[in-house]
Motif scaffolding. Structure first.
Motif, PDB file in Angstrom:
ATOM      1  N   ALA A 102       1.074  -0.995  -0.391  1.00  0.00           N
ATOM      2  CA  ALA A 102      -0.588  -0.129   0.142  1.00  0.00           C
ATOM      3  C   ALA A 102       0.867   1.677   0.019  1.00  0.00           C
ATOM      4  O   ALA A 102       0.362   2.265  -0.682  1.00  0.00           O
ATOM      5  N   ARG A 103       1.344   1.566   0.988  1.00  0.00           N
ATOM      6  CA  ARG A 103       2.694   2.147   0.569  1.00  0.00           C
ATOM      7  C   ARG A 103       3.051   2.847  -0.804  1.00  0.00           C
ATOM      8  O   ARG A 103       3.802   3.895  -1.433  1.00  0.00           O
ATOM      9  N   SER A 104       3.834   1.387  -0.946  1.00  0.00           N
ATOM     10  CA  SER A 104       4.550   1.666  -3.113  1.00  0.00           C
ATOM     11  C   SER A 104       3.794   2.466  -3.250  1.00  0.00           C
ATOM     12  O   SER A 104       4.006   3.059  -4.160  1.00  0.00           O
ATOM     13  N   LEU A 105       2.200   1.685  -2.925  1.00  0.00           N
ATOM     14  CA  LEU A 105       2.062   2.683  -4.250  1.00  0.00           C
ATOM     15  C   LEU A 105       1.347   4.387  -3.859  1.00  0.00           C
ATOM     16  O   LEU A 105       1.106   4.357  -5.144  1.00  0.00           O
ATOM     17  N   LEU A 106       1.093   3.951  -3.162  1.00  0.00           N
ATOM     18  CA  LEU A 106       0.765   6.116  -2.706  1.00  0.00           C
ATOM     19  C   LEU A 106       2.421   6.745  -2.759  1.00  0.00           C
ATOM     20  O   LEU A 106       2.190   7.368  -3.792  1.00  0.00           O
ATOM     21  N   ALA A 107       3.718   5.730  -2.730  1.00  0.00           N
ATOM     22  CA  ALA A 107       4.849   6.554  -3.276  1.00  0.00           C
ATOM     23  C   ALA A 107       4.920   6.934  -4.208  1.00  0.00           C
ATOM     24  O   ALA A 107       5.517   7.441  -5.192  1.00  0.00           O
ATOM     25  N   HIS A 108       4.484   5.709  -5.298  1.00  0.00           N
ATOM     26  CA  HIS A 108       4.228   6.065  -6.717  1.00  0.00           C
ATOM     27  C   HIS A 108       3.529   6.352  -7.781  1.00  0.00           C
ATOM     28  O   HIS A 108       4.160   7.247  -8.290  1.00  0.00           O
ATOM     29  N   PHE A 109       2.361   6.296  -7.420  1.00  0.00           N
ATOM     30  CA  PHE A 109       1.518   8.110  -7.465  1.00  0.00           C
ATOM     31  C   PHE A 109       0.892   9.131  -6.919  1.00  0.00           C
ATOM     32  O   PHE A 109       1.057  10.245  -8.035  1.00  0.00           O
ATOM     33  N   GLY A 110       1.425   9.118  -5.851  1.00  0.00           N
ATOM     34  CA  GLY A 110       2.216  10.280  -5.392  1.00  0.00           C
ATOM     35  C   GLY A 110       0.888  10.796  -4.874  1.00  0.00           C
ATOM     36  O   GLY A 110       1.016  12.176  -3.451  1.00  0.00           O
ATOM     37  N   SER A 111       0.203   9.931  -4.718  1.00  0.00           N
ATOM     38  CA  SER A 111      -1.634  10.639  -4.230  1.00  0.00           C
ATOM     39  C   SER A 111      -2.945   9.953  -4.375  1.00  0.00           C
ATOM     40  O   SER A 111      -2.347   9.018  -5.451  1.00  0.00           O
ATOM     41  N   LEU A 112      -3.979   9.762  -3.366  1.00  0.00           N
ATOM     42  CA  LEU A 112      -4.744   9.069  -3.945  1.00  0.00           C
ATOM     43  C   LEU A 112      -5.533   9.329  -5.264  1.00  0.00           C
ATOM     44  O   LEU A 112      -5.890   7.730  -5.639  1.00  0.00           O
ATOM     45  N   ARG A 113      -5.640  10.666  -5.448  1.00  0.00           N
ATOM     46  CA  ARG A 113      -6.594  10.506  -6.211  1.00  0.00           C
ATOM     47  C   ARG A 113      -5.945   9.949  -8.006  1.00  0.00           C
ATOM     48  O   ARG A 113      -6.328  10.016  -8.305  1.00  0.00           O
ATOM     49  N   ALA A 114      -4.823  10.082  -7.613  1.00  0.00           N
ATOM     50  CA  ALA A 114      -3.452   9.763  -9.160  1.00  0.00           C
ATOM     51  C   ALA A 114      -3.817   8.734  -9.335  1.00  0.00           C
ATOM     52  O   ALA A 114      -3.465   7.861 -10.453  1.00  0.00           O
TER      53      ALA A 114
END
Length: 274
Positions: free
Chosen positions: A97-109
């Motif tokens: 989950a942390r990797s996902l957020l770090a990759h996209f930069g935000s929930l919206r993205a």
């Protein structure tokens, strides 16, 4: 600032492990049974059981807090972890989950990402990618339902929420039209044009044609600024003026033109059409 081109009518459309510390060898008291003084080492199966139980407790903590305190009490990582359900060998679900957020930069993205972008990431296969995309679509449809059977002029906040989720996170410009009936209820929502990061061609004549085709009495138009800044450009203002005048010729009212960012919105109507 975005260059939004208004085309003339002649233009074509375009673990930590919790194990007791072992005593040092030879530290048993004199006369004591050494075998009793030193606990037996944990077997591999016991260690695995401890590890598994700890991991299960970590997975259940967000779910338990969601039940007791509600979803708003959870962090973005915890909410994503609940959706994903499981991680990878050696990488628990929170790490994914942390990797996902770090990759996209935000929930919206992240929620605006395409399926191929998810599947290229470690720990996100087709099933998890489909789940994340389904969550976004459920949210969009829920907001669209909130617009049904009610005058949209009485629900400007719902309209802006819907449009932010629909186009606010797009990496390219999109121009959309919300066609309304005589009571300002939504007839249909359509994407009229799609452009690049900084430029898009919009054709007022085609928008008028579509308004007449669906028997719209009025409409709300909107486009996004991928940069996030919502201050309209000179071409945005020129398009708005031409579109209002062209629609007025066929007695169709332009209620508003909204510029949509990821967080903010600019309304031409609220700013006096300036």
């Amino acid at each position: 600032m975005t260059d939004l081109t208004c085309m003339p009518e002649t233009s074509p459309w375009r673990n930590c492990r919790a194990l007791a510390s072992l005593p040092e060898p030879g530290c048993a008291e004199p006369g004591a049974d050494a075998s009793a003084a030193a606990p037996a080492p944990a077997s591999p199966s016991t260690s695995a059981s401890v590890d598994g139980s700890a991991a299960a407790r970590r997975r259940d903590m967000p779910r338990e807090r969601l039940r007791t305190a509600g979803p708003a009490a959870l962090s973005d990582v915890e909410l994503i972890a609940i959706l994903l359900g499981s991680g990878l060998p050696g990488h628990d679900v929170f790490g994914v989950a942390r990797s996902l957020l770090a990759h996209f930069g935000s929930l919206r993205a992240m929620l605006d990402a395409q399926r191929e972008e998810f599947e290229a990431l470690r720990g996100i296969g087709p099933a998890k990618a489909a789940l994340l995309q389904a969550v976004t679509e459920v949210a969009r449809r829920s907001l669209a339902e909130a617009l049904d059977d009610k005058p949209l002029v009485d629900s400007p906040g719902a309209v802006e929420d819907y449009l932010r989720l629909l186009i606010g996170g797009r990496p390219h410009e999109v121009f959309v039209c919300l066609f309304l009936d005589a009571r300002h209820r939504l007839i249909r929502s359509e994407e009229s044009s799609r452009g690049s990061l900084t430029r898009m061609a919009v054709y007022p004549r085609e928008i008028v044609r579509r308004a007449l085709m669906v028997n719209a009495a009025s409409l709300i138009v909107a486009h996004n600024h991928p940069s996030g800044a919502v201050q309209p450009s000179a071409s945005d203002r020129r398009l708005t003026r031409v579109l209002r005048e062209t629609l007025a010729l066929v007695e169709v009212q332009l209620i508003d033109h909204l510029v949509i960012g990821a967080r903010d919105t600019f309304s031409f109507a609220r700013h006096g059409w300036n």
